[in-house]
Design an enzyme around this catalytic site. Structure first.
Site, PDB file in Angstrom:
ATOM      1  N   CYS A 187       0.859  -1.188   0.000  1.00  0.00           N
ATOM      2  CA  CYS A 187       0.000   0.000   0.000  1.00  0.00           C
ATOM      3  C   CYS A 187       0.891   1.232   0.000  1.00  0.00           C
ATOM      4  CB  CYS A 187      -0.890  -0.025   1.240  1.00  0.00           C
ATOM      5  SG  CYS A 187      -2.013   1.389   1.346  1.00  0.00           S
ATOM      6  N   HIS A 192      -9.060  -3.836  -2.115  1.00  0.00           N
ATOM      7  CA  HIS A 192      -8.076  -3.071  -1.336  1.00  0.00           C
ATOM      8  C   HIS A 192      -8.450  -1.581  -1.320  1.00  0.00           C
ATOM      9  CE1 HIS A 192      -3.752  -2.105  -0.151  1.00  0.00           C
ATOM     10  NE2 HIS A 192      -4.241  -0.935  -0.497  1.00  0.00           N
ATOM     11  N   GLU A 193      -8.750  -1.042  -2.504  1.00  0.00           N
ATOM     12  CA  GLU A 193      -9.072   0.397  -2.592  1.00  0.00           C
ATOM     13  C   GLU A 193     -10.419   0.702  -1.935  1.00  0.00           C
ATOM     14  OE1 GLU A 193      -6.584   1.968  -3.236  1.00  0.00           O
ATOM     15  OE2 GLU A 193      -5.436   0.557  -4.434  1.00  0.00           O
ATOM     16  N   HIS A 230     -10.209   1.361   1.656  1.00  0.00           N
ATOM     17  CA  HIS A 230      -9.787   2.721   2.027  1.00  0.00           C
ATOM     18  C   HIS A 230     -10.992   3.657   2.196  1.00  0.00           C
ATOM     19  CE1 HIS A 230      -5.450   2.416   1.982  1.00  0.00           C
ATOM     20  NE2 HIS A 230      -5.418   1.966   0.744  1.00  0.00           N
TER      21      HIS A 230
HETATM   22 ZN    ZN Z   1      -3.735   1.058  -0.062  1.00  0.00          ZN
END
Ligand code: ZN
Length: 175
Positions: free
Chosen positions: A99, A141-142, A145
């Site tokens: 990341c 993953h995004e 966030h």
């Molecule tokens: Zn990330």
């Protein structure tokens, strides 16, 4: 021309907030360009708006082979506004993730292998797509966030963390 934005690092509270939905797509067009440019110069395969301090529900999926992800499939950088995961398969697979907000380490992260997603494109169309494997991993993953989560929160064990240096030595060199 896009600007290269500075990336929020783990510990910055913006990474732990729930991001806000976007109501006005026109207002985020410059941010989209800057995010795509920032991911490109950072050798990232994706980036989410909170990572540059903008707590909005916007992410970029930009899979391509880079020195950080040698086997990534190539695709046009795609902005996904107000994205959602509509459905997912049962199969969970693990792979290494890093990341831009957590430099220096990699984690062995479980994710759904296949997901169905819906989002608004930057030209204001609702899109529905099935994503699999590495691209599905980037999306998940995004998307995390946007929910104030990072890949560390998804690990099954702290033993699934290695340094970038060991990752390069053990994983990349032997692939
Ligand atoms: Zn990330």
């Amino acid at each position: 021309m896009s600007k290269t934005l500075s990336i929020a690092q783990l510990g910055d509270r913006v990474l732990r907030q729930q991001a806000r939905p976007i109501e006005n797509i026109e207002s985020v067009q410059p941010l989209i360009d800057d995010l795509i440019g920032t991911a490109a110069v950072s050798n990232g395969v994706g980036i989410a708006a909170p990572q540059v301090g903008e707590s909005y529900r916007l992410l970029i999926v930009a899979s391509r082979p880079t020195i950080r992800y040698l086997n990534a499939p190539k695709m046009e950088p795609t902005a996904m506004i107000n994205p959602q995961i509509i459905a997912h398969g049962d199969e969970i697979v693990k792979d290494w993730e890093g990341c831009l907000s957590i430099p220096g380490i990699r984690g062995w992260v479980p994710r759904y292998r296949a997901i169905e997603v819906e989002y608004t494109s930057r030209d204001d169309r609702v899109q529905r797509l099935e994503l699999t494997d590495f691209v599905a991993r980037i999306f998940q993953h995004e998307y995390d966030h946007l929910e104030g989560l990072v890949f560390l929160d998804r690990l099954e064990s702290t033993r699934d963390i290695i340094t970038e240096q060991e990752y390069q030595k053990q994983i990349v060199d032997t692939r």
